[in-house]
Design a protein around this motif. Structure first.
Motif, PDB file in Angstrom:
ATOM      1  N   VAL A   1       0.839  -1.203   0.000  1.00 10.55           N
ATOM      2  CA  VAL A   1       0.000   0.000   0.000  1.00 10.55           C
ATOM      3  C   VAL A   1       0.874   1.252   0.000  1.00 10.55           C
ATOM      4  O   VAL A   1       0.564   2.249  -0.657  1.00 10.55           O
ATOM      5  CB  VAL A   1      -0.956  -0.011   1.207  1.00 10.55           C
ATOM      6  N   GLY A   2       1.999   1.200   0.725  1.00 13.86           N
ATOM      7  CA  GLY A   2       2.879   2.357   0.811  1.00 13.86           C
ATOM      8  C   GLY A   2       3.513   2.739  -0.507  1.00 13.86           C
ATOM      9  O   GLY A   2       3.894   3.897  -0.692  1.00 13.86           O
ATOM     10  N   GLU A   3       3.639   1.790  -1.460  1.00 18.74           N
ATOM     11  CA  GLU A   3       4.191   2.137  -2.769  1.00 18.74           C
ATOM     12  C   GLU A   3       3.242   3.024  -3.545  1.00 18.74           C
ATOM     13  O   GLU A   3       3.672   3.761  -4.433  1.00 18.74           O
ATOM     14  CB  GLU A   3       4.488   0.858  -3.562  1.00 18.74           C
ATOM     15  N   ARG A   4       1.928   2.951  -3.255  1.00 20.44           N
ATOM     16  CA  ARG A   4       0.954   3.803  -3.934  1.00 20.44           C
ATOM     17  C   ARG A   4       0.624   5.052  -3.125  1.00 20.44           C
ATOM     18  O   ARG A   4       0.361   6.097  -3.706  1.00 20.44           O
ATOM     19  CB  ARG A   4      -0.344   3.023  -4.201  1.00 20.44           C
ATOM     20  N   GLU A   5       0.630   4.946  -1.795  1.00 18.26           N
ATOM     21  CA  GLU A   5       0.247   6.064  -0.935  1.00 18.26           C
ATOM     22  C   GLU A   5       1.372   6.338   0.059  1.00 18.26           C
ATOM     23  O   GLU A   5       1.596   5.559   0.985  1.00 18.26           O
ATOM     24  CB  GLU A   5      -1.061   5.759  -0.179  1.00 18.26           C
ATOM     25  N   ARG A   6       2.089   7.446  -0.149  1.00 22.35           N
ATOM     26  CA  ARG A   6       3.171   7.793   0.769  1.00 22.35           C
ATOM     27  C   ARG A   6       2.655   8.149   2.155  1.00 22.35           C
ATOM     28  O   ARG A   6       3.401   8.107   3.127  1.00 22.35           O
ATOM     29  CB  ARG A   6       3.957   8.979   0.214  1.00 22.35           C
ATOM     30  N   ALA A   7       1.365   8.488   2.254  1.00 24.96           N
ATOM     31  CA  ALA A   7       0.839   8.957   3.533  1.00 24.96           C
ATOM     32  C   ALA A   7       0.817   7.864   4.590  1.00 24.96           C
ATOM     33  O   ALA A   7       0.799   8.169   5.783  1.00 24.96           O
ATOM     34  CB  ALA A   7      -0.576   9.527   3.335  1.00 24.96           C
ATOM     35  N   VAL A   8       0.770   6.578   4.200  1.00 29.57           N
ATOM     36  CA  VAL A   8       0.725   5.509   5.190  1.00 29.57           C
ATOM     37  C   VAL A   8       2.114   5.065   5.613  1.00 29.57           C
ATOM     38  O   VAL A   8       2.246   4.217   6.498  1.00 29.57           O
ATOM     39  CB  VAL A   8      -0.052   4.290   4.638  1.00 29.57           C
ATOM     40  N   LEU A   9       3.165   5.612   5.010  1.00 29.75           N
ATOM     41  CA  LEU A   9       4.521   5.265   5.419  1.00 29.75           C
ATOM     42  C   LEU A   9       4.808   5.844   6.798  1.00 29.75           C
ATOM     43  O   LEU A   9       4.245   6.869   7.190  1.00 29.75           O
ATOM     44  CB  LEU A   9       5.524   5.800   4.401  1.00 29.75           C
ATOM     45  N   PRO A  10       5.690   5.197   7.563  1.00 29.55           N
ATOM     46  CA  PRO A  10       5.891   5.637   8.958  1.00 29.55           C
ATOM     47  C   PRO A  10       6.537   7.004   9.049  1.00 29.55           C
ATOM     48  O   PRO A  10       7.438   7.357   8.277  1.00 29.55           O
ATOM     49  CB  PRO A  10       6.811   4.547   9.531  1.00 29.55           C
ATOM     50  N   ARG A  11       6.065   7.772   9.991  1.00 28.39           N
ATOM     51  CA  ARG A  11       6.660   9.064  10.364  1.00 28.39           C
ATOM     52  C   ARG A  11       6.844   9.048  11.867  1.00 28.39           C
ATOM     53  O   ARG A  11       5.884   8.815  12.606  1.00 28.39           O
ATOM     54  CB  ARG A  11       5.766  10.234   9.946  1.00 28.39           C
ATOM     55  N   TRP A  12       8.064   9.292  12.303  1.00 30.15           N
ATOM     56  CA  TRP A  12       8.331   9.138  13.736  1.00 30.15           C
ATOM     57  C   TRP A  12       7.625  10.201  14.565  1.00 30.15           C
ATOM     58  O   TRP A  12       7.246   9.965  15.702  1.00 30.15           O
ATOM     59  CB  TRP A  12       9.837   9.191  13.988  1.00 30.15           C
ATOM     60  N   GLN A  13       7.454  11.369  14.019  1.00 32.05           N
ATOM     61  CA  GLN A  13       6.758  12.437  14.737  1.00 32.05           C
ATOM     62  C   GLN A  13       5.627  12.949  13.862  1.00 32.05           C
ATOM     63  O   GLN A  13       5.855  13.652  12.878  1.00 32.05           O
ATOM     64  CB  GLN A  13       7.718  13.578  15.074  1.00 32.05           C
ATOM     65  N   LEU A  14       4.398  12.530  14.191  1.00 31.90           N
ATOM     66  CA  LEU A  14       3.246  12.967  13.416  1.00 31.90           C
ATOM     67  C   LEU A  14       2.932  14.441  13.657  1.00 31.90           C
ATOM     68  O   LEU A  14       2.263  15.067  12.840  1.00 31.90           O
ATOM     69  CB  LEU A  14       2.017  12.121  13.796  1.00 31.90           C
TER      70      LEU A  14
ATOM     71  N   PHE B   1       9.826   7.094   0.053  1.00 28.39           N
ATOM     72  CA  PHE B   1       9.637   8.365   0.750  1.00 28.39           C
ATOM     73  C   PHE B   1       9.887   9.564  -0.156  1.00 28.39           C
ATOM     74  O   PHE B   1       9.655  10.693   0.253  1.00 28.39           O
ATOM     75  CB  PHE B   1      10.572   8.450   1.959  1.00 28.39           C
ATOM     76  N   ALA B   2      10.403   9.347  -1.376  1.00 31.96           N
ATOM     77  CA  ALA B   2      10.708  10.447  -2.280  1.00 31.96           C
ATOM     78  C   ALA B   2       9.464  10.883  -3.036  1.00 31.96           C
ATOM     79  O   ALA B   2       8.499  10.115  -3.184  1.00 31.96           O
ATOM     80  CB  ALA B   2      11.804  10.030  -3.273  1.00 31.96           C
ATOM     81  N   ASP B   3       9.497  12.111  -3.522  1.00 31.88           N
ATOM     82  CA  ASP B   3       8.405  12.599  -4.362  1.00 31.88           C
ATOM     83  C   ASP B   3       8.343  11.769  -5.645  1.00 31.88           C
ATOM     84  O   ASP B   3       9.375  11.490  -6.270  1.00 31.88           O
ATOM     85  CB  ASP B   3       8.629  14.070  -4.712  1.00 31.88           C
ATOM     86  N   TYR B   4       7.116  11.374  -6.039  1.00 34.06           N
ATOM     87  CA  TYR B   4       6.978  10.436  -7.161  1.00 34.06           C
ATOM     88  C   TYR B   4       7.515  11.018  -8.458  1.00 34.06           C
ATOM     89  O   TYR B   4       8.138  10.318  -9.257  1.00 34.06           O
ATOM     90  CB  TYR B   4       5.503  10.059  -7.320  1.00 34.06           C
ATOM     91  N   TRP B   5       7.296  12.306  -8.699  1.00 35.40           N
ATOM     92  CA  TRP B   5       7.652  12.901  -9.977  1.00 35.40           C
ATOM     93  C   TRP B   5       9.117  13.297 -10.049  1.00 35.40           C
ATOM     94  O   TRP B   5       9.708  13.319 -11.139  1.00 35.40           O
ATOM     95  CB  TRP B   5       6.789  14.139 -10.249  1.00 35.40           C
ATOM     96  N   THR B   6       9.735  13.646  -8.927  1.00 35.74           N
ATOM     97  CA  THR B   6      11.063  14.232  -8.958  1.00 35.74           C
ATOM     98  C   THR B   6      12.127  13.425  -8.240  1.00 35.74           C
ATOM     99  O   THR B   6      13.307  13.613  -8.497  1.00 35.74           O
ATOM    100  CB  THR B   6      11.020  15.638  -8.338  1.00 35.74           C
ATOM    101  N   GLY B   7      11.751  12.553  -7.313  1.00 31.69           N
ATOM    102  CA  GLY B   7      12.739  11.848  -6.508  1.00 31.69           C
ATOM    103  C   GLY B   7      13.328  12.695  -5.395  1.00 31.69           C
ATOM    104  O   GLY B   7      14.354  12.318  -4.813  1.00 31.69           O
ATOM    105  N   ARG B   8      12.679  13.803  -5.052  1.00 33.99           N
ATOM    106  CA  ARG B   8      13.211  14.748  -4.069  1.00 33.99           C
ATOM    107  C   ARG B   8      12.388  14.728  -2.792  1.00 33.99           C
ATOM    108  O   ARG B   8      11.487  13.931  -2.631  1.00 33.99           O
ATOM    109  CB  ARG B   8      13.220  16.161  -4.663  1.00 33.99           C
ATOM    110  N   ARG B   9      12.728  15.640  -1.894  1.00 34.82           N
ATOM    111  CA  ARG B   9      12.020  15.821  -0.622  1.00 34.82           C
ATOM    112  C   ARG B   9      12.044  14.536   0.220  1.00 34.82           C
ATOM    113  O   ARG B   9      11.016  14.122   0.760  1.00 34.82           O
ATOM    114  CB  ARG B   9      10.569  16.239  -0.871  1.00 34.82           C
ATOM    115  N   ILE B  10      13.198  13.909   0.381  1.00 38.70           N
ATOM    116  CA  ILE B  10      13.333  12.755   1.272  1.00 38.70           C
ATOM    117  C   ILE B  10      13.753  13.289   2.635  1.00 38.70           C
ATOM    118  O   ILE B  10      14.909  13.686   2.824  1.00 38.70           O
ATOM    119  CB  ILE B  10      14.361  11.744   0.734  1.00 38.70           C
ATOM    120  N   ILE B  11      12.825  13.309   3.567  1.00 35.92           N
ATOM    121  CA  ILE B  11      13.097  13.835   4.908  1.00 35.92           C
ATOM    122  C   ILE B  11      12.708  12.744   5.904  1.00 35.92           C
ATOM    123  O   ILE B  11      11.631  12.790   6.518  1.00 35.92           O
ATOM    124  CB  ILE B  11      12.332  15.142   5.171  1.00 35.92           C
ATOM    125  N   ARG B  12      13.554  11.754   6.042  1.00 37.69           N
ATOM    126  CA  ARG B  12      13.301  10.647   6.964  1.00 37.69           C
ATOM    127  C   ARG B  12      14.604  10.240   7.629  1.00 37.69           C
ATOM    128  O   ARG B  12      15.656  10.184   6.981  1.00 37.69           O
ATOM    129  CB  ARG B  12      12.700   9.441   6.228  1.00 37.69           C
TER     130      ARG B  12
END
Length: 381
Positions: A28-41, A102-113
């Motif tokens: 599911v996480g491959e389609r929806e980044r929102a369900v991937l873990p975030r240590w601080q919500l 965790f990267a942006d789908y279109w650009t591969g950027r914004r990896i903040i984990r």
């Protein structure tokens, strides 16, 4: 996605979950980044890289292309780099698969984990994630745009006042295809590979306005606070104002129209709404509200309660996907599609009427000048 299902993003849930369900969550996480873990919500302090920070970082073609072409290529050409960091090829592939989620789908950027969060998805130790990142940096496919740092005293006090235990900021990184790899790979043909479309989706995720930076300057913090609480001098790239994309403007209006979406940053909502804001039939905030109500009725779901929605972005993405997880077409599923089609038919009929009137006027003017202009004379005239 319901408010209860939004709790899947809590890192503690991923840490204590049983293996069979963990495998399903990864799919599911491959389609929806929102369900991937975030240590601080509830992070109280989460600044992003300023406009122009990604000027020297080319966006990837796509995530499947990066995992199926770029990663195997660098593993085959430079196995010595992996051996120097004590990383096996299989471990490196698994890390690239997990980190790219965790990267942006279109650009591969914004990896903040943090490495600890990536390790939950990849099922590997934190130190293994750090070794994989070091190898990727040496290979040139992974670059740190903003270095992580600890919060200053003022930022810590602000975080505690907001009820957040946050102590620092993670690196902001990105995947890229370096020049030595691009020289050996053929360009990818895509249906969306038009200059305007790529510029739109890239600028929507990471604004590239401003002055380009050198590669040696990509690891510095962009206008962060120093230990004395004073702001560091910013470059000219950071003084440029960001030009809001159509998706960002639509996200601002949707946040006002949907009560449960007001706690989400408009930048996250714009990633889901961008394609609907630039479609031939532009969507408005009222169209989004009508679509949400229609989806609730068709799927037998009650309207979302703002107190129960933890991840508004995940819920909004659920509304714009079908039962198989594919994004909805912005034209076919427009709430006012019938109205747009009627307007097009009316405009076509009016244009046809104007063309006929112009043709009749031309014929009358020709007769008044003495005939229709046929050589040798016209028997009718």
């Amino acid at each position: 996605m319901t408010g209860a299902a939004a709790q899947l993003a809590a890192a503690e849930y991923w840490r204590d979950i049983d293996p069979p369900k963990l495998r399903r969550l990864r799919l599911v996480g491959e389609r929806e980044r929102a369900v991937l873990p975030r240590w601080q919500l509830r992070s109280a302090w989460s600044p992003l890289a300023a406009a122009g920070a990604y000027s020297r970082v080319p966006a990837w073609e796509s995530r499947p292309h990066f995992l199926e072409v770029v990663v195997p290529f660098v593993i085959e050409i430079r196995p010595d780099v992996l051996a120097a960091h004590h990383v096996s090829p299989d471990t490196f592939r698994r890390w690239a698969w997990a980190e790219s989620m965790f990267a942006d789908y279109w650009t591969g950027r914004r990896i903040i984990r943090r490495p600890r969060t990536v390790g939950l998805v990849a099922e590997m130790h934190v130190r293994t994630v750090q070794r994989c990142r070091a190898a990727a940096r040496e290979l040139g496919i992974y670059v740190d745009v903003v270095k992580g740092r600890m919060l200053t005293l003022g930022e810590v006090l602000h975080a505690r006042f907001c009820g957040s235990p946050q102590r620092g900021l993670a690196n902001e990184s990105a995947f890229q295809v370096p020049k030595w790899v691009r020289r050996h790979l053929q360009p990818v043909e895509s249906v969306d590979n038009s200059k305007g479309h790529l510029r739109l989706v890239v600028d929507a995720a990471t604004p590239s306005s401003g002055v380009a930076r050198r590669a040696s300057q990509l690891t510095g913090s962009c206008g962060s606070l120093t230990g004395q609480g004073k702001k560091e001098p910013t470059s000219s790239a950071q003084r440029h104002e960001r030009v809001d994309s159509p998706g960002f403007k639509l996200a601002l209006a949707v946040r006002k129209a949907l009560p449960w979406a007001r706690r989400e940053a408009p930048g996250r909502l714009s990633r889901c709404l961008e394609r609907y804001a630039v479609s031939p039939y532009r969507w408005t905030a009222q169209d989004v509200v009508q679509h949400v109500d229609a989806m609730n009725r068709s799927r037998g779901r009650r309207p979302a309660d703002p107190d129960d929605v933890e991840l508004p972005y995940a819920l909004l993405a659920w509304y714009f996907r079908d039962d198989e997880g594919r994004p909805l077409d912005p034209v076919e599923h427009h709430p006012r599609l019938g109205e747009f089609l009627w307007i097009e038919r009316r405009n076509a009929a009016q244009q046809l009427h104007r063309d006929l009137e112009a043709e009749r006027s031309a014929r009358r003017a020709q007769k008044e000048r003495g005939g229709c202009g046929v050589p040798g004379g016209c028997p009718i005239c």
